[in-house]
Motif scaffolding. Sequence first.
Motif, PDB file in Angstrom:
ATOM      1  N   PHE A 163      78.906  70.934  93.746  1.00  0.00           N
ATOM      2  CA  PHE A 163      79.665  70.760  94.974  1.00  0.00           C
ATOM      3  C   PHE A 163      80.478  69.477  94.894  1.00  0.00           C
ATOM      4  O   PHE A 163      79.956  68.431  94.512  1.00  0.00           O
ATOM      5  CB  PHE A 163      78.733  70.718  96.195  1.00  0.00           C
ATOM      6  N   SER A 221      74.040  75.744  98.832  1.00  0.00           N
ATOM      7  CA  SER A 221      74.255  74.376  99.328  1.00  0.00           C
ATOM      8  C   SER A 221      72.972  73.833  99.930  1.00  0.00           C
ATOM      9  O   SER A 221      72.646  72.661  99.785  1.00  0.00           O
ATOM     10  CB  SER A 221      75.375  74.356 100.368  1.00  0.00           C
ATOM     11  N   ILE A 246      76.843  72.074 104.658  1.00  0.00           N
ATOM     12  CA  ILE A 246      78.086  72.773 105.010  1.00  0.00           C
ATOM     13  C   ILE A 246      77.926  73.283 106.434  1.00  0.00           C
ATOM     14  O   ILE A 246      76.869  73.795 106.807  1.00  0.00           O
ATOM     15  CB  ILE A 246      78.369  73.936 104.033  1.00  0.00           C
ATOM     16  N   CYS A 293      82.505  77.642 107.602  1.00  0.00           N
ATOM     17  CA  CYS A 293      81.949  77.329 106.287  1.00  0.00           C
ATOM     18  C   CYS A 293      82.943  77.575 105.137  1.00  0.00           C
ATOM     19  O   CYS A 293      82.549  77.935 104.036  1.00  0.00           O
ATOM     20  CB  CYS A 293      80.659  78.117 106.065  1.00  0.00           C
ATOM     21  N   VAL A 330      85.076  77.113 102.042  1.00  0.00           N
ATOM     22  CA  VAL A 330      85.021  76.252 100.856  1.00  0.00           C
ATOM     23  C   VAL A 330      86.024  76.777  99.834  1.00  0.00           C
ATOM     24  O   VAL A 330      86.491  77.919  99.942  1.00  0.00           O
ATOM     25  CB  VAL A 330      83.612  76.237 100.204  1.00  0.00           C
ATOM     26  N   GLY A 351      81.638  80.465 102.914  1.00  0.00           N
ATOM     27  CA  GLY A 351      80.403  80.159 102.190  1.00  0.00           C
ATOM     28  C   GLY A 351      79.305  81.172 102.456  1.00  0.00           C
ATOM     29  O   GLY A 351      78.444  81.417 101.602  1.00  0.00           O
ATOM     30  N   VAL A 389      84.113  71.334  99.038  1.00  0.00           N
ATOM     31  CA  VAL A 389      83.837  71.481 100.472  1.00  0.00           C
ATOM     32  C   VAL A 389      84.814  70.595 101.239  1.00  0.00           C
ATOM     33  O   VAL A 389      84.728  69.372 101.164  1.00  0.00           O
ATOM     34  CB  VAL A 389      82.394  71.055 100.805  1.00  0.00           C
ATOM     35  N   SER A 422      84.646  71.274 106.828  1.00  0.00           N
ATOM     36  CA  SER A 422      83.487  72.151 106.653  1.00  0.00           C
ATOM     37  C   SER A 422      82.195  71.381 106.404  1.00  0.00           C
ATOM     38  O   SER A 422      81.128  71.967 106.308  1.00  0.00           O
ATOM     39  CB  SER A 422      83.720  73.107 105.475  1.00  0.00           C
ATOM     40  N   ARG A 423      82.333  70.049 106.281  1.00  0.00           N
ATOM     41  CA  ARG A 423      81.123  69.262 106.018  1.00  0.00           C
ATOM     42  C   ARG A 423      80.375  69.039 107.320  1.00  0.00           C
ATOM     43  O   ARG A 423      80.948  68.632 108.318  1.00  0.00           O
ATOM     44  CB  ARG A 423      81.478  67.908 105.395  1.00  0.00           C
TER      45      ARG A 423
END
Lengths: 684, 684
Positions: A11, A30, A37, A50, A52, A94, A107, A111-112
């Motif tokens: 990641f 993840s 995420i 989510c 990515v 994701g 990511v 989206s974090r």
Amino acid sequence: MTKDDTAMVIFQPSARRGRVKKGVNIIEASREIGVDIEALCGEKKVCGKCKVRIEEGYFEKYGIESHRSHVSEWKEEEDKFIKGAEKEQGFRLGCVAEILDDVLVFVPEESRAGKQVVSKAARDIYIKLDPTVKMYYVECSPPTFEDPLGDLERVEDELTREYGLKDLTVDIFCLRQLPMMLRDGNWKVTVAVWNDKEIIRVLPGKVENYWGLAVDVGTTTVAGYFCNLATGAVFTTRSMMNPQCKYGEDVMARITYHMMNEDGLEKMSNEIIQGLNTIVEDVIAATHPPKKKNKKGEEEPEEELPDTEEREVYPCLDREDVVDMTIVFNTAMHHILLALNPEFVGLAPFPPVLHKSLDIKARDLNIKINKSAYIHVLPNEAGFVGADNVGVLIAEEPYKHDEIQLLIDIGTNGELVLGNKHKMISSSCATGPALEGAQLSFGMRAAPGAIERIEIDPETHEVNYKVIGHDAFSKYAEKKDLKTKGICGSGILDVLAELYRSGVINKAGRFSSEQKSERYRVNPESKQPEFVIAWADETSINKDVVISQKDIRQIQLAKGALHCGCLLMMRRMDIDAVDTIKIAGAFGTHVDRTKALIMGLFPDCEIEKIHSVGNAAGDGARCALLNKEKRVEANWVSRNVEYIELTVEKDFQQQFMEAMQIPHMKNPFPHLEGVVAPEILHQK
Amino acid sequence: MTKDDTAMVIFQPSARRGRVKKGVNIIEASREIGVDIEALCGEKKVCGKCKVRIEEGYFEKYGIESHRSHVSEWKEEEDKFIKGAEKEQGFRLGCVAEILDDVLVFVPEESRAGKQVVSKAARDIYIKLDPTVKMYYVECSPPTFEDPLGDLERVEDELTREYGLKDLTVDIFCLRQLPMMLRDGNWKVTVAVWNDKEIIRVLPGKVENYWGLAVDVGTTTVAGYFCNLATGAVFTTRSMMNPQCKYGEDVMARITYHMMNEDGLEKMSNEIIQGLNTIVEDVIAATHPPKKKNKKGEEEPEEELPDTEEREVYPCLDREDVVDMTIVFNTAMHHILLALNPEFVGLAPFPPVLHKSLDIKARDLNIKINKSAYIHVLPNEAGFVGADNVGVLIAEEPYKHDEIQLLIDIGTNGELVLGNKHKMISSSCATGPALEGAQLSFGMRAAPGAIERIEIDPETHEVNYKVIGHDAFSKYAEKKDLKTKGICGSGILDVLAELYRSGVINKAGRFSSEQKSERYRVNPESKQPEFVIAWADETSINKDVVISQKDIRQIQLAKGALHCGCLLMMRRMDIDAVDTIKIAGAFGTHVDRTKALIMGLFPDCEIEKIHSVGNAAGDGARCALLNKEKRVEANWVSRNVEYIELTVEKDFQQQFMEAMQIPHMKNPFPHLEGVVAPEILHQK
């Protein structure tokens, strides 16, 4: 599980990696690898949070090939969230895309996941690296009959010869490690010295990276910035609720709790200390690769890390590796954490127990970092302007500039500093927590379900709003999808501004006699007038979300206190205008500057000169962590800002009453001309 | 119990007092009131140790009439012990005389009981009073809106204004007391400042007396001197066995215990710390009047003390009142107490973990005095010459004189310093504990039942000896009264000298082939030759007390090591004679200087120039407690005495072998001519 059954997943940008079973989706991977995420809908494929990006190509650094074809095929559910350019760039959901072979997954910021949406992220500010704790490498000769010098003096002689360090003391807990460290390192050791005065750690061999934590203890939120003291880089940040909240929402409530309970101070002190220890544990855990679980779900022992490169991502620290820590907080939080009687901070004339900074051994505060490390507690300005404000000042340095800055730090309390390099004054104003959404009927923290933006139609008084966790405004959404729960800080000013703009309330903050919708009503229980922002069927709490006359009054009191404070300070400084306004704290990050000016939250200023400086208090803690001169500067600042007690200023009451009006008409707001529609700006 | 049933009893010189039931004897009264009077025979009226004097007259200070007639009539049993002048002066036996009315009882020095006969009493040495901790009284103005300065800065400003103290820090535990102390004292407080640097205590109002403890931690014995830091006076002293003794008698045994047991160091450290805490408890208890017991034998709560005069006798302290403490010890005891690895002190080339002094917070060592106080640990010279030797040096100050002094500190190990103001060298010699009576077949500590003097008739080889606790020599006593148990340190040299003088052993230390009494025999079990000092029927252990060939070898080794050390040091200094010999430690107090010279314990010297300086190490600890310059001096001394490792000196082995002979013939002992009979001095 053979290697064929698994795929390597890396990641970015965290560079965390691990092998997962082929066929799991990216969210599952993840979680296994310890990357957060955002997944609001719980993998129901409906929130689209989510997203990515699957990277293409060979990544030499990691020795893997990553291709879009290494994840499962595109699915219909993704069409709704990923379109056009994003689809072309390789974005996937994701929770949909399954891992078929090695991949490198990027990511994106949005989206974090943080534990709270409003995270106190570390800003990228310039701090000259000159930490209080420094590392010195020395090579000693072993003792002989001719030279049977003691271990400590042997090391000290080298520290003097090589680095000119003299008259050092040594912490007893560190001294206990010394003999074995010297022999383990074959008489070559790295020594951590605090303030060029005290040896606090000895490690065998040459050690370069070392670590410190800067903490901002707010009345409501605690934020920690974990830094590499060798580079100044923030390794990771953590934030949490102040666990003392259970004893009272605001400063006065906690002081009262102390006064009403014999063990109140001890309890509250312990709570926050335990909170800090949790942050320490969390940042330390972040330096280790995620633990693998075996088939029984038990965590397997950590594998040896293979290469030095991986060590950069996972330095695998122990809490003993944290050798310095700084803390900022308001004066009451300062006193409570240190178990200093906060009673007199709450009683006129509000003297603190002390102003100046303290260096306290971590063990004496029961803070679980290196036992020999010091906790540096920044100085207080006054009973209601604490070390957090000093933090804002050393981060923003208004005392180094000609221009007159107004610094506003709105947390649960409002702290103001006005001045430039010639003079600085400070004061505090009792904004209360209303501007943060607290103590309102439906106030809540900035979290999914909180209303953060609002519009009220002046014609129909219909409401259109946006909640955190849902992309679209309410009028474009299915009612059941909104899951509204309340109003957060950034929505508060919107509510007031829109209620006024649309004519629901008048400039005194009272509901107008003429109402256009059934949203206005008198609550049968409280007998108070109220206005419905969201109907029960739009909420997840199955209740109408309303704003009451009392709520409006709270917001007015807050904004009145703030504006009145600014005006009285300007009068003291004998100035009509300020050059710059800097707003610190989470509130500043989310507030709409124009609406804040309309509402008369602070004095008129060019809109481009109004800046949000984020958690500047936390930045100040970081400055003091990374640069020891900043600690000296902080003590100087704390004694060179003149504190003004606003409530004893001449005509304070009248100024305050006037400032509560919406908008505040005393001030012409020339800078809003042309920015805001005339009918709003000049509304009677 | 009405007042008529009781009488007031006051004991001098301690001035302890209390009411006791009429009819009890003086010993019983002393026990109730907490005064120790020697009573070896257990009130059987046969030892005569409990002599006290009944004072005559009206004592205004205490408001009582004391008369000899206030105790019961003279009894026949007293005739044996109290005669002539003493009887006229009013002396009585405490176990005989019963209290009939108020009395003032003087307890003479010889009747005062210590827990051990050899007490490490504080010597009356001159120490300039300038303690590290000082008390400063300040009067502050209360805070106002115009002057809302913090509590600490308010006090510090006064400390600067009144006493010129600047840049003080403050201990967090003391800081926590500050707000209430200031308000309790109506803004007038007394502040204890450590080393003009750190505020460690704040008390309301004006406080004059304050307290400190100087401690000498020996391998075998621990002694504490509790001092009033305002006057320098020793308030009381306490001594106890080093509770680590159970882990090994000597330094090497304890180092070995550490190496063989993972928690050995921690255990031994805890033991001695608990020991120190017991001493602290005991000295604190001594500041309170003895607790009265009610009819059920329960202790009654302490009464309020009526007047300030009584406060001088019973200042009624709490352990928080102890604000400073100094410790001396040999290097191994130093390391073990501080939980520093002592392993390398026991391994060539014997480097200590550190030399220099340490200031460690009491709480960090778990020593239960004031939490904010520092423990000052004096510096070590080398692995085998520790802070106790530095203590001897700063008490005796050989470096301030022209004359060449030889300082001998014989504890469980022998430490030697030779020199004057131009140069000083030190060394240690492995005397072992034999000179203290340990590790011999019947060695024991100086306690009742120990043989302390011995004579052997050269004609008959009959033995005449004196035991501690019995006044007469054995030939004048009933065998059953002697209750002999063993031989203590002061008897050891006597034994060797007399065995040699009477021809029982030769100068090599071997039993002569020609023996005149049946006291000489070969032990059937050990097959070793031995000599009976006391027959079983003279002992309380029902065994013959003997001295074996092995015992004699141990004593020879000890005296050889010591003498050889002295000679090698003199050779290093290139001198033939020393001007003064000072013997520190309990051994020095009891040794017969002439016999020591005969036996060749140390080099020849004028007998009047051989001094016993008592527990000079403890005096050094007291110097460092009462005068801060002595701490600086100690650090200077520790680095300016050159340590000589004797075992690597040229021809050490040969010198050692020669020095083991009795007497040591290399040295002509000119100063013994005319003092000792020629047949002894020039015996072949």
